[in-house]
Design a protein around this motif. Structure first.
Motif, short mmCIF file in Angstrom:
data_model
loop_
_atom_site.label_atom_id
_atom_site.label_comp_id
_atom_site.label_asym_id
_atom_site.label_seq_id
_atom_site.Cartn_x
_atom_site.Cartn_y
_atom_site.Cartn_z
N ASN A 97 -9.25 -6.86 -17.77
CA ASN A 97 -10.04 -5.61 -17.17
C ASN A 97 -9.48 -4.43 -17.65
O ASN A 97 -10.09 -3.33 -17.77
N ASN A 98 -8.03 -4.35 -17.73
CA ASN A 98 -7.37 -2.97 -18.11
C ASN A 98 -7.87 -1.80 -17.28
O ASN A 98 -7.95 -0.83 -17.73
N ARG A 99 -7.84 -1.97 -16.19
CA ARG A 99 -8.18 -1.01 -15.23
C ARG A 99 -6.91 -0.65 -14.52
O ARG A 99 -6.58 -1.02 -13.26
N TYR A 100 -5.83 0.02 -15.15
CA TYR A 100 -4.56 0.17 -14.53
C TYR A 100 -4.58 1.24 -13.21
O TYR A 100 -3.91 0.79 -12.41
N GLY A 101 -5.16 2.29 -13.53
CA GLY A 101 -5.47 3.12 -12.23
C GLY A 101 -6.19 2.56 -10.82
O GLY A 101 -5.83 2.62 -10.07
N TYR A 102 -7.08 1.63 -11.20
CA TYR A 102 -7.97 0.96 -10.17
C TYR A 102 -6.71 -0.08 -9.76
O TYR A 102 -6.71 -0.27 -8.33
N ALA A 103 -6.13 -0.74 -10.53
CA ALA A 103 -5.11 -1.77 -9.93
C ALA A 103 -4.01 -1.10 -9.12
O ALA A 103 -3.47 -1.82 -8.01
N SER A 104 -3.70 0.22 -9.50
CA SER A 104 -2.74 0.79 -8.89
C SER A 104 -2.91 1.45 -7.51
O SER A 104 -2.28 1.31 -6.57
N SER A 105 -4.33 1.49 -7.28
CA SER A 105 -4.86 1.91 -5.82
C SER A 105 -4.92 0.79 -5.15
O SER A 105 -4.67 0.68 -3.81
N LYS A 106 -5.17 -0.37 -5.58
CA LYS A 106 -5.00 -1.74 -4.86
C LYS A 106 -3.56 -1.93 -4.55
O LYS A 106 -3.23 -2.65 -3.12
N ALA A 107 -2.79 -1.66 -5.37
CA ALA A 107 -1.26 -1.74 -4.99
C ALA A 107 -0.81 -0.96 -3.77
O ALA A 107 0.07 -1.39 -2.90
N ILE A 108 -1.36 0.31 -3.96
CA ILE A 108 -1.04 1.44 -2.86
C ILE A 108 -1.51 0.83 -1.51
O ILE A 108 -0.98 0.89 -0.40
N ILE A 109 -2.73 0.10 -1.46
CA ILE A 109 -3.47 -0.42 -0.27
C ILE A 109 -2.45 -1.66 0.12
O ILE A 109 -2.07 -1.56 1.46
N LEU A 110 -1.92 -2.39 -0.68
CA LEU A 110 -1.23 -3.59 -0.27
C LEU A 110 0.20 -2.88 0.25
O LEU A 110 0.82 -3.47 1.38
N PHE A 111 0.75 -1.98 -0.33
CA PHE A 111 1.95 -1.36 0.08
C PHE A 111 1.74 -0.70 1.67
O PHE A 111 2.73 -1.03 2.21
N LEU A 112 0.63 -0.01 2.05
CA LEU A 112 0.27 0.50 3.12
C LEU A 112 0.09 -0.60 4.24
O LEU A 112 0.72 -0.58 5.33
N ILE A 113 -0.46 -1.77 3.79
CA ILE A 113 -0.40 -2.72 4.56
C ILE A 113 1.01 -3.41 5.20
O ILE A 113 1.05 -3.63 6.24
N ILE A 114 1.63 -3.56 4.13
CA ILE A 114 2.88 -4.14 4.35
C ILE A 114 3.78 -3.24 5.28
O ILE A 114 4.31 -3.57 6.17
N PHE A 115 3.74 -1.92 5.02
CA PHE A 115 4.45 -0.89 5.65
C PHE A 115 3.98 -0.90 6.95
O PHE A 115 4.95 -0.85 8.06
N VAL A 116 2.81 -0.66 7.45
CA VAL A 116 2.17 -0.62 8.86
C VAL A 116 2.57 -1.97 9.63
O VAL A 116 2.99 -1.55 10.57
N ILE A 117 2.32 -2.90 9.11
CA ILE A 117 2.70 -4.02 10.11
C ILE A 117 4.14 -4.43 10.10
O ILE A 117 4.49 -4.82 11.24
N THR A 118 4.98 -4.18 8.94
CA THR A 118 6.41 -4.49 9.08
C THR A 118 7.09 -3.25 10.29
O THR A 118 7.91 -3.67 10.91
N MET A 119 6.37 -2.07 10.01
CA MET A 119 6.81 -1.15 11.22
C MET A 119 6.47 -1.46 12.41
O MET A 119 7.38 -1.29 13.42
N ILE A 120 5.43 -1.87 12.74
CA ILE A 120 4.80 -2.45 14.00
C ILE A 120 5.77 -3.68 14.54
O ILE A 120 6.11 -3.61 15.51
#
Length: 298
Positions: free
Chosen positions: A263-286
């Motif tokens: 696919n070579n959509r590095y920017g799009y993949a980076s946005s998915k990685a940010i979403i994953l980071f936010l999911i992990i951050f919110v759940i672990t903080m709670i």
């Protein structure tokens, strides 16, 4: 005298910095800077190869959440995997810790046996399980007439989920067991003796003495399993490859597929990685906040 004290403090601080700076430099180089770069690229249409790219704002995030069916499926599958892995790994590890600590002999032998899977590489142990599920289990089903063993353990999505869970629990329970055992050994003996004298049954001792006093270990173990389960990749890649189809694709595999595998959509993949980071951050903080309160109350 004052100058001598200041000089001593200065040398002490310099000595501490000389130990900390190499680790901090590596942390900055391999984690912080790539994370900041990835955050920037998540707002672009960069393909990971060209020097030129355009700024697209939040379009990548909107597409990932609203339009990407495969990404939503990967999130749902990962969520199911995380819940089951956290529950089964921690429950089994705690039960093993309690059983081994209740024995007077051979504690070291049992600790070693259950910790041995952690000494193996994930890839090596997973290929071993591939052989078991593709060769050994079907042979047992054929020769012993056990029909349930004849299931397609790696080829059917609903069954492959439990296959992943079995392997993850087998490989992750050893470390958690040691943490729980250390916490159990830290419980003051006089509290146990007082409870026995008062006539407390084993279930009451576990509920009112053991669990409150190992709450800190529970917080640590759930934190570790949450993080490792959300970021799982190598186990799924080696065991099922995300298949059959995309039936066992986790978020990390979906992100890497978007960035590198055609696919070579590095920017799009980076946005998915940010979403994953936010999911992990919110759940672990709670999780940490809620469980830390329980520790204080205990």
């Amino acid at each position: 005298m004052i100058n001598r004290v200041r000089s001593r403090r200065y040398r002490s601080a310099l000595s501490l910095l000389s130990f900390v700076m190499p680790a901090f430099a590596l942390y900055l180089l391999f984690l912080v800077i790539p994370m900041l770069q990835g955050s920037y690229y998540s707002f672009t249409d960069w393909n990971g190869l060209n020097k030129t790219y355009g700024f697209v704002g939040f379009r990548n995030f909107v597409e990932a959440i609203r339009d990407d069916h495969y990404f939503r499926s990967a999130i749902w599958f990962t969520a199911k995997y995380v819940v089951c892995a956290v529950v089964f790994q921690n429950v089994l590890a705690l039960l093993l810790a309690l059983l081994i600590e209740s024995r007077r002999k051979a504690k070291g032998v049992f600790r070693t046996i259950f910790f041995m899977p952690n000494m193996l590489s994930v890839i090596i142990s997973t290929f071993m399980w591939v052989f078991v599920f593709s060769k050994v289990v079907p042979a047992l089903s054929e020769h012993k007439g056990l029909s349930f063993l004849g299931l397609s353990w790696l080829g059917e999505p609903s069954v492959s989920f439990w296959t992943l869970l079995i392997v993850s629990v087998w490989g992750g329970v050893g470390t958690l067991m040691l943490i729980y055992m250390s916490a159990i050994q830290g419980i003051p003996q006089h509290l146990k003796e007082a409870a026995i004298i008062d006539g407390a049954q084993p279930l009451h001792m576990f509920r009112y003495i053991t669990m409150p006093l190992i709450a800190h270990a529970l917080t640590i173990c759930i934190f570790l399993t949450l993080n490792s389960s959300f970021k799982v990749y190598d186990l799924v890649y080696a065991l099922t490859g995300g298949g059959p189809g995309r039936g066992t694709q986790v978020i990390t595999m979906n992100i890497l597929e978007e960035a590198y595998q055609g696919n070579n959509r590095y920017g799009y993949a980076s946005s998915k990685a940010i979403i994953l980071f936010l999911i992990i951050f919110v759940i672990t903080m709670i999780q940490v906040t809620v469980m830390k309160k329980r520790e204080v109350e205990a």
